[in-house]
Motif scaffolding. Structure first.
Motif, short mmCIF file in Angstrom:
data_model
loop_
_atom_site.label_atom_id
_atom_site.label_comp_id
_atom_site.label_asym_id
_atom_site.label_seq_id
_atom_site.Cartn_x
_atom_site.Cartn_y
_atom_site.Cartn_z
N VAL A 118 44.84 20.85 -63.26
CA VAL A 118 45.28 21.50 -62.03
C VAL A 118 44.08 22.14 -61.34
N THR A 119 43.84 21.76 -60.10
CA THR A 119 42.74 22.34 -59.33
C THR A 119 43.22 23.04 -58.06
N ASN A 120 44.48 22.85 -57.71
CA ASN A 120 45.08 23.51 -56.55
C ASN A 120 46.48 24.00 -56.91
N ILE A 121 46.86 25.15 -56.35
CA ILE A 121 48.20 25.68 -56.56
C ILE A 121 48.73 26.21 -55.23
N THR A 122 49.97 25.87 -54.93
CA THR A 122 50.71 26.57 -53.88
C THR A 122 52.02 27.02 -54.48
N SER A 123 52.39 28.28 -54.24
CA SER A 123 53.55 28.88 -54.90
C SER A 123 54.00 30.08 -54.10
N SER A 124 55.16 30.59 -54.44
CA SER A 124 55.61 31.85 -53.86
C SER A 124 54.88 33.03 -54.48
N GLY A 125 54.51 32.91 -55.78
CA GLY A 125 53.81 34.01 -56.43
C GLY A 125 53.41 33.66 -57.84
N MET A 126 52.77 34.63 -58.48
CA MET A 126 52.41 34.51 -59.89
C MET A 126 52.19 35.92 -60.44
N ARG A 127 52.36 36.05 -61.76
CA ARG A 127 52.26 37.37 -62.38
C ARG A 127 51.53 37.26 -63.71
N GLY A 128 51.31 38.41 -64.33
CA GLY A 128 50.82 38.45 -65.70
C GLY A 128 49.46 37.81 -65.88
N SER A 129 49.30 37.10 -67.00
CA SER A 129 48.00 36.55 -67.38
C SER A 129 47.49 35.54 -66.36
N LEU A 130 48.38 34.77 -65.74
CA LEU A 130 47.95 33.79 -64.74
C LEU A 130 47.42 34.49 -63.49
N GLY A 131 48.13 35.51 -63.03
CA GLY A 131 47.64 36.27 -61.88
C GLY A 131 46.28 36.87 -62.13
N ASP A 132 46.09 37.41 -63.33
CA ASP A 132 44.80 37.99 -63.71
C ASP A 132 43.72 36.90 -63.77
N PHE A 133 44.05 35.75 -64.33
CA PHE A 133 43.12 34.64 -64.46
C PHE A 133 42.64 34.15 -63.09
N VAL A 134 43.57 33.97 -62.16
CA VAL A 134 43.22 33.51 -60.82
C VAL A 134 42.47 34.59 -60.05
N SER A 135 42.87 35.84 -60.21
CA SER A 135 42.23 36.95 -59.50
C SER A 135 40.77 37.11 -59.88
N HIS A 136 40.40 36.63 -61.04
CA HIS A 136 39.01 36.71 -61.49
C HIS A 136 38.25 35.39 -61.26
N GLY A 137 38.76 34.57 -60.34
CA GLY A 137 37.99 33.44 -59.85
C GLY A 137 37.99 32.21 -60.70
N ASN A 138 39.01 31.97 -61.50
CA ASN A 138 38.99 30.86 -62.45
C ASN A 138 39.67 29.58 -61.99
N LEU A 139 40.20 29.58 -60.76
CA LEU A 139 40.76 28.35 -60.20
C LEU A 139 39.79 27.79 -59.18
N LYS A 140 39.62 26.48 -59.17
CA LYS A 140 38.60 25.86 -58.32
C LYS A 140 38.80 26.17 -56.85
N ASN A 141 40.03 26.08 -56.37
CA ASN A 141 40.33 26.26 -54.94
C ASN A 141 41.30 27.42 -54.73
N PRO A 142 41.32 28.00 -53.54
CA PRO A 142 42.23 29.13 -53.30
C PRO A 142 43.70 28.74 -53.43
N VAL A 143 44.47 29.62 -54.08
CA VAL A 143 45.93 29.47 -54.11
C VAL A 143 46.47 29.69 -52.70
N ILE A 144 47.50 28.96 -52.34
CA ILE A 144 48.21 29.20 -51.09
C ILE A 144 49.57 29.79 -51.43
N PHE A 145 49.79 31.04 -51.02
CA PHE A 145 51.07 31.70 -51.26
C PHE A 145 51.95 31.57 -50.02
N ARG A 146 53.18 31.12 -50.24
CA ARG A 146 54.13 30.92 -49.15
C ARG A 146 55.46 31.58 -49.49
N SER A 147 56.15 32.07 -48.47
CA SER A 147 57.51 32.56 -48.66
C SER A 147 58.43 31.38 -48.92
#
Length: 512
Positions: A118-147
């Motif tokens: 997985v190199t791209n994610i679009t989602s309504s949200g994320m929490r916990g360890s995944l949110g922390d992982f992405v917040s510290h720059g570990n996903l190649k491309n920016p997440v797109i958050f949508r309602s």
């Protein structure tokens, strides 16, 4: 560049993704051309596949976009089963496009990112360890958050082009007729999954309950489905509603709920035939109980309730206090069971619920909505996405969508522990202040100064102090102090879309 809530957006990312900055809550009346999925014509009985391995081999290739729904929430078994097979198959560079990501999925998504699956994610949200992982720059491309409404819009526009949708259902027949109301892991409305079933190029149903053909009522129909896979278990029903429907005994939450009810009852919108959305969680359920009594006392009935539905709301339906429930998601078994037995509880998809680019979404007919907040600032902008540490730990959900109601109420404590809820500027703008009408805290309320009408009707409620939002912010700061400013790098880890597809904020990598 800056948008109209004064947020600095990264020029390079905005240009690369061809984004426009957020301008206004006014959607207007554009003419929209929608897309359609490709269809592989089938006329026989060959949709049953022996295993997830076989169906993944037949459908998923490098670089595709795959989707899932989150109706099982923390009881979901389907996501991890499918992703395990995809990772082990060595498939790379996928875009993950679920309706949302729940905590039970976190470890598998992190593994998929580390493996390059997985190199791209679009989602309504994320929490916990995944949110922390992405917040510290570990996903190649920016997440797109949508309602939820914006996701429906993006799918219908072709902004999200789903190659394969893996949809777990508690029942299905051999050709793919399925619903969410029968089986061991019932969850009621399939509202979010219905978009994927309609628009994905390939639709795979996974079920632990293979029914005789034809299986009705059918929310997802055989005309939309390519493959059906029988698995041992699709979900744990005991975890589908866990934590979402607790009745609060907390005095602070009860005080807030009581004040929210006072605001509703004394507003111009509390009249026979009004409509509302309350959501889940302890305070929201308490509001439903207070509102029930107010409706009985004032001999008022509601025309409809909307959104994620709980048993207290369906109880009002069964009591005759609500005429219809428009159901995009059920938060507990009671609500799911009610949809099966009460024809006045209508299953709706996410587009009918909240897509701003259709011929009339249900949210556009809301009189009253009660929403929560991690933070709200002195311009009434609301953050439900990032914590006080800047880490992603929430979801847009239907927040922006429902905030289009005639009376949008934010219910939140003034402070949480040693953290202020009312702040000078929110960490991340998710819902713009132009959508918010009243903030309710345990200390009193603040009315958006743009709503002069509400200031007249709510400005002198008995026992309810009225403050400016600046006064509430200073009150919060006096209790907990002023925190040290958060530190971020220049790297963008996520973009938050407004419901029309423009960008309302960017989330940057948290400095260690």
């Amino acid at each position: 560049m800056k948008n109209n809530v004064n947020r600095e957006l990264p020029d390079d990312v905005m240009s690369a993704l061809d984004y426009q900055p957020y301008q206004t809550t006014n959607i207007g009346n554009p003419d929209i051309q929608r897309v359609a999925p490709s269809v592989h014509v089938q006329t026989g009985d060959d949709k049953l596949v022996d295993s997830i391995e076989d169906v993944v081999k037949a459908t998923v290739k490098d670089g595709m976009t795959i989707s899932f729904h989150h109706h099982f929430r923390n009881g979901d078994f389907v996501f991890n089963k499918v992703m395990r097979v995809i990772i082990d198959a060595g498939i790379k560079n996928l875009t993950l496009a679920p309706s949302s990501l729940t905590g039970v999925m976190n470890d598998m998504v992190i593994e998929a990112i580390k493996a390059g699956t997985v190199t791209n994610i679009t989602s309504s949200g994320m929490r916990g360890s995944l949110g922390d992982f992405v917040s510290h720059g570990n996903l190649k491309n920016p997440v797109i958050f949508r309602s939820h409404g914006d996701r429906a819009r993006a799918i219908e526009h072709g902004d999200i082009k789903i190659d394969v949708a893996f949809l777990g259902v508690p029942n299905a027949d051999k050709l793919g007729n399925a619903n969410g109301m029968d089986g061991k892991a019932v969850f009621g409305s399939l509202g979010y999954a219905l978009m994927d079933a309609q628009y994905a190029n390939k639709v795979v149903l996974l079920t632990d309950n293979l029914m005789p053909y034809p299986n009705t009522p059918a929310s997802i129909r055989q005309t939309q489905v390519d493959y059906v896979v029988q698995v041992d278990q699709v979900g744990d029903p005991d975890k589908i509603g866990s934590g979402a429907t607790r009745f609060t005994k907390d005095p602070k939450e009860l005080k807030i709920a009581s004040t929210v009810n006072d605001v509703i009852v004394n507003s111009p919108y509390f009249k026979d035939g009004f409509s509302f959305q309350t959501g889940s969680g302890g305070a929201a359920l308490a509001v439903t109980r207070y509102l029930r009594q107010a409706m009985i006392d004032n001999k008022i009935k509601a025309s409809f309730a909307l959104g994620g539905i709980t048993k207290p709301t369906t109880d009002l339906l069964n009591e005759g206090l609500i005429d219809r429930v428009m159901d995009v998601q059920d938060f507990d078994k009671g609500a799911a069971d009610s949809m099966h037995t009460n024809p006045k509880q209508q299953e709706i998809d996410a587009s009918w619920y909240a897509d701003p680019d259709n011929k009339g979404a249900m949210v556009d007919q809301l009189d009253v909505v009660i929403l929560s907040a991690l933070e709200i600032d002195t311009k009434f902008n609301v953050n439900v996405m990032t914590g006080s540490d800047g880490v992603i730990r929430g979801a847009v959900g239907g927040h922006q969508d429902a905030a289009t109601a005639k009376l949008t109420i934010i219910s939140a404590p003034l402070v949480r522990g040693r953290i202020a809820t009312v702040v000078p500027d929110v960490t991340t703008v998710v819902t713009p202040g132009d959508s918010i009408d009243v903030l309710v805290t345990e200390y009193g309320i603040a009315i958006n100064p743009k709503r002069k009408d509400l200031q007249e009707s709510l400005g002198h409620l008995a026992g309810v102090p009225v403050y400016t939002i600046d006064e509430l912010q200073k009150m919060a700061a006096a209790k907990v102090g002023t925190p040290k400013p958060l530190e971020f790098t220049d790297r963008t880890v996520a973009l938050v879309e407004y419901r029309d597809g423009s960008v309302i904020d960017a989330i940057h990598e948290v400095k260690d």
